[in-house]
Design a protein around this motif. Structure first.
Motif, mmCIF file in Angstrom:
data_model
loop_
_atom_site.group_PDB
_atom_site.id
_atom_site.type_symbol
_atom_site.label_atom_id
_atom_site.label_comp_id
_atom_site.label_asym_id
_atom_site.label_seq_id
_atom_site.Cartn_x
_atom_site.Cartn_y
_atom_site.Cartn_z
ATOM 1 N N ILE A 342 0.829 -1.204 0.000
ATOM 2 C CA ILE A 342 0.000 0.000 0.000
ATOM 3 C C ILE A 342 0.862 1.251 0.000
ATOM 4 O O ILE A 342 0.531 2.269 -0.626
ATOM 5 C CB ILE A 342 -0.968 -0.031 1.209
ATOM 6 N N THR A 343 2.011 1.209 0.688
ATOM 7 C CA THR A 343 2.918 2.356 0.709
ATOM 8 C C THR A 343 3.596 2.526 -0.638
ATOM 9 O O THR A 343 3.737 3.646 -1.139
ATOM 10 C CB THR A 343 3.978 2.184 1.805
ATOM 11 N N LEU A 344 4.010 1.410 -1.239
ATOM 12 C CA LEU A 344 4.640 1.468 -2.558
ATOM 13 C C LEU A 344 3.661 2.010 -3.592
ATOM 14 O O LEU A 344 4.009 2.888 -4.396
ATOM 15 C CB LEU A 344 5.115 0.068 -2.968
ATOM 16 N N ALA A 345 2.430 1.510 -3.576
ATOM 17 C CA ALA A 345 1.423 1.985 -4.526
ATOM 18 C C ALA A 345 1.145 3.470 -4.331
ATOM 19 O O ALA A 345 1.018 4.228 -5.301
ATOM 20 C CB ALA A 345 0.134 1.174 -4.368
ATOM 21 N N SER A 346 1.062 3.901 -3.069
ATOM 22 C CA SER A 346 0.818 5.322 -2.783
ATOM 23 C C SER A 346 1.939 6.188 -3.338
ATOM 24 O O SER A 346 1.690 7.250 -3.925
ATOM 25 C CB SER A 346 0.684 5.540 -1.271
ATOM 26 N N ALA A 347 3.182 5.760 -3.141
ATOM 27 C CA ALA A 347 4.322 6.532 -3.627
ATOM 28 C C ALA A 347 4.338 6.601 -5.153
ATOM 29 O O ALA A 347 4.625 7.653 -5.741
ATOM 30 C CB ALA A 347 5.619 5.908 -3.110
ATOM 31 N N LYS A 348 4.027 5.477 -5.794
ATOM 32 C CA LYS A 348 4.010 5.451 -7.263
ATOM 33 C C LYS A 348 2.907 6.349 -7.814
ATOM 34 O O LYS A 348 3.089 7.030 -8.822
ATOM 35 C CB LYS A 348 3.818 4.016 -7.754
ATOM 36 N N ILE A 349 1.756 6.329 -7.157
ATOM 37 C CA ILE A 349 0.647 7.194 -7.604
ATOM 38 C C ILE A 349 1.017 8.656 -7.409
ATOM 39 O O ILE A 349 0.828 9.489 -8.301
ATOM 40 C CB ILE A 349 -0.645 6.857 -6.825
ATOM 41 N N ALA A 350 1.545 8.994 -6.232
ATOM 42 C CA ALA A 350 1.888 10.381 -5.929
ATOM 43 C C ALA A 350 2.936 10.922 -6.898
ATOM 44 O O ALA A 350 2.893 12.106 -7.265
ATOM 45 C CB ALA A 350 2.400 10.485 -4.494
ATOM 46 N N SER A 351 3.857 10.068 -7.331
ATOM 47 C CA SER A 351 4.907 10.520 -8.249
ATOM 48 C C SER A 351 4.359 10.890 -9.621
ATOM 49 O O SER A 351 5.019 11.583 -10.397
ATOM 50 C CB SER A 351 5.973 9.432 -8.400
ATOM 51 N N GLN A 352 3.149 10.427 -9.932
ATOM 52 C CA GLN A 352 2.544 10.699 -11.238
ATOM 53 C C GLN A 352 1.563 11.873 -11.204
ATOM 54 O O GLN A 352 1.051 12.284 -12.244
ATOM 55 C CB GLN A 352 1.791 9.455 -11.730
ATOM 56 N N LEU A 353 1.301 12.409 -9.999
ATOM 57 C CA LEU A 353 0.323 13.486 -9.874
ATOM 58 C C LEU A 353 1.038 14.830 -9.832
ATOM 59 O O LEU A 353 1.964 15.027 -9.036
ATOM 60 C CB LEU A 353 -0.511 13.296 -8.606
ATOM 61 N N SER A 354 0.603 15.744 -10.664
ATOM 62 C CA SER A 354 1.267 17.040 -10.766
ATOM 63 C C SER A 354 0.651 18.086 -9.840
ATOM 64 O O SER A 354 1.299 19.041 -9.448
ATOM 65 C CB SER A 354 1.209 17.551 -12.211
ATOM 66 N N ASP A 355 -0.617 17.919 -9.479
ATOM 67 C CA ASP A 355 -1.314 18.885 -8.633
ATOM 68 C C ASP A 355 -1.456 18.310 -7.227
ATOM 69 O O ASP A 355 -2.088 17.275 -7.033
ATOM 70 C CB ASP A 355 -2.695 19.189 -9.214
#
Length: 427
Positions: A342-355
């Motif tokens: 869940i932490t890895l997925a959160s980090a990967k998602i956050a790295s793709q969000l610009s706003d």
């Protein structure tokens, strides 16, 4: 003291108090004990599934209204709902009241979103990584204290399963009182937004005439902004893929966690072994934090496949071997790897969000999807197929293996496409 530090400390104190619930590691033992005329079968088929459905339904409304109400009222509601849960458990005995408490507990869990998103509306985006860590650590601290205290109190006979609810009630009262001291949120992330013109005016310390907006225009603007952020995020394949993994991992672990005490009770009935539920939850809290730390070191995209496979094996062994200590170990391994995923997925998602403002939105949607998937699992496995508790966990074990296979296949396809594109670009 800097204002953001003060706000963070106040919120973390609430989070720690809210999570001090020593009654939870032994809640199934309490409900089937001498204080209530409830069977394990009734808990499995009639009571616990209601909590899942209520949580999903209430999460939809709470998710929408938290930002509109500007967080603090929802945090206070979270405290009051926690108090209500303990009061009902302590001073009622019927099955009907136990079903009512599932509604209140669903509200209690749904309002948790306000605790985790309040800070994003109060501090500068540059502080997001720090305050996210602090609020998580505060919650984990409360859970660890719950596990340790419940195990020690039960082991040394200081309290019985019912008495643990008094500590939970006291902690919820203190948390609710503390919530009133939280600074109110002036501007929301989607509703009651601070306009660019207002920011400039505040920075320059110039007076600005109030520009009151109608309720309808505020809702329309917020809906459009939510739609734009969602569309911008989910049109990115990586955000979509990691969000699906987040939702699936959450759904499977919630299914494991919600009914695992019933599995342990069945194993204990067969082997006549003592219960160490509190110690197990305390160990999982510490090791779960370690799993989250591992996600910052081992972050290869292909790792979720073998991780899910190990979770599947761990749950199979935890169900198949008639020893509660083995079952405890399987549960801890599954939970540790859940926190990693869940932490890895959160980090990967956050790295793709610009706003920055869409962080909470995307994670909220992923949580909503995960809860929806878990509701489907509950409906199919428990209330449609009417599987026994062991058959339920064998099924969840198989679903973990299916998740591992799907992620491995997707990762292999992605790698093949990358290799093909590289070969084309080199020609």
């Amino acid at each position: 003291m800097l204002e953001w530090i003060k706000v963070t400390l106040l919120l973390c104190a609430f989070g720690t108090l809210r999570e001090i619930r020593p009654s939870e590691p032994f809640v199934s033992e309490f409900l089937v004990g001498e204080w209530r005329n409830v069977t394990q079968e009734q808990l499995n088929r009639e009571v616990y599934p209601l909590g899942t459905y209520f949580y999903l339904a209430l999460l939809v409304f709470v998710f929408l209204f938290t930002d509109f109400l500007r967080f603090k009222p929802v945090i206070i509601l979270s405290g009051f709902s926690g108090i209500t849960v303990s009061v009902i458990l302590l001073w009622t005995t019927s099955l009907e009241w136990l079903k009512v408490v599932q509604f209140v507990y669903g509200l209690y869990m749904a309002t948790e979103v306000a605790y985790y998103t309040y800070i994003y509306a109060q501090v500068d985006p540059a502080k997001y990584p720090k305050v996210s860590s602090y609020t998580r650590i505060a919650a984990l601290t409360g859970r660890f204290l719950s596990g340790v205290s419940s195990q020690l109190l039960i082991h040394f006979g200081v309290m019985n399963y019912r008495d643990l609810n008094y500590i939970t009630l006291s902690a919820q009262i203190l948390a609710t009182f503390w919530a009133f001291w939280l600074p109110p949120v002036q501007y929301g992330i989607y509703f009651h937004r601070r306009s660019v013109d207002r920011r400039i005016s505040i920075d320059k310390q110039q007076p600005l005439q109030s520009n009151k907006r109608s309720f309808r225009s505020d809702v329309v603007e917020a809906s459009q902004l939510i739609y734009r952020h969602s569309r911008a995020a989910y049109t990115r394949p990586k955000v979509l893929a990691w969000s699906i993994l987040y939702a699936c991992s959450l759904a499977l672990f919630l299914q494991v966690q919600n009914y695992v005490q019933l599995l342990w009770m069945e194993i204990q009935d067969q082997s006549d072994q003592a219960a160490y539920n509190g110690a197990v939850e305390a160990a999982l809290t510490l090791l779960g934090a370690g799993g989250a730390f591992l996600a910052s070191i081992l972050s290869q995209p292909g790792l979720p496949a073998p991780v899910a496979a190990v979770q599947g094996v761990a749950m199979f062994v935890a169900t198949f071997v008639p020893n509660v200590l083995v079952s405890y170990a399987g549960y801890i391994v599954t939970g540790l790897l859940f926190h990693y995923t869940i932490t890895l997925a959160s980090a990967k998602i956050a790295s793709q969000l610009s706003d920055e403002s869409c962080f909470g939105l995307i994670f909220g949607i992923s949580t909503l999807l995960g809860t929806g998937l878990q509701s489907i699992l509950t409906l199919v496995l428990i209330q449609t197929l009417e599987l026994s508790i062991t058959a339920q966990y064998y099924s969840v074990s198989g679903l973990y293996m299916l998740l591992a296979s799907c992620w491995l296949l997707g990762w292999m396809v992605h790698m093949c496409r990358q290799k093909k594109n590289l070969m084309i670009s080199n020609k």
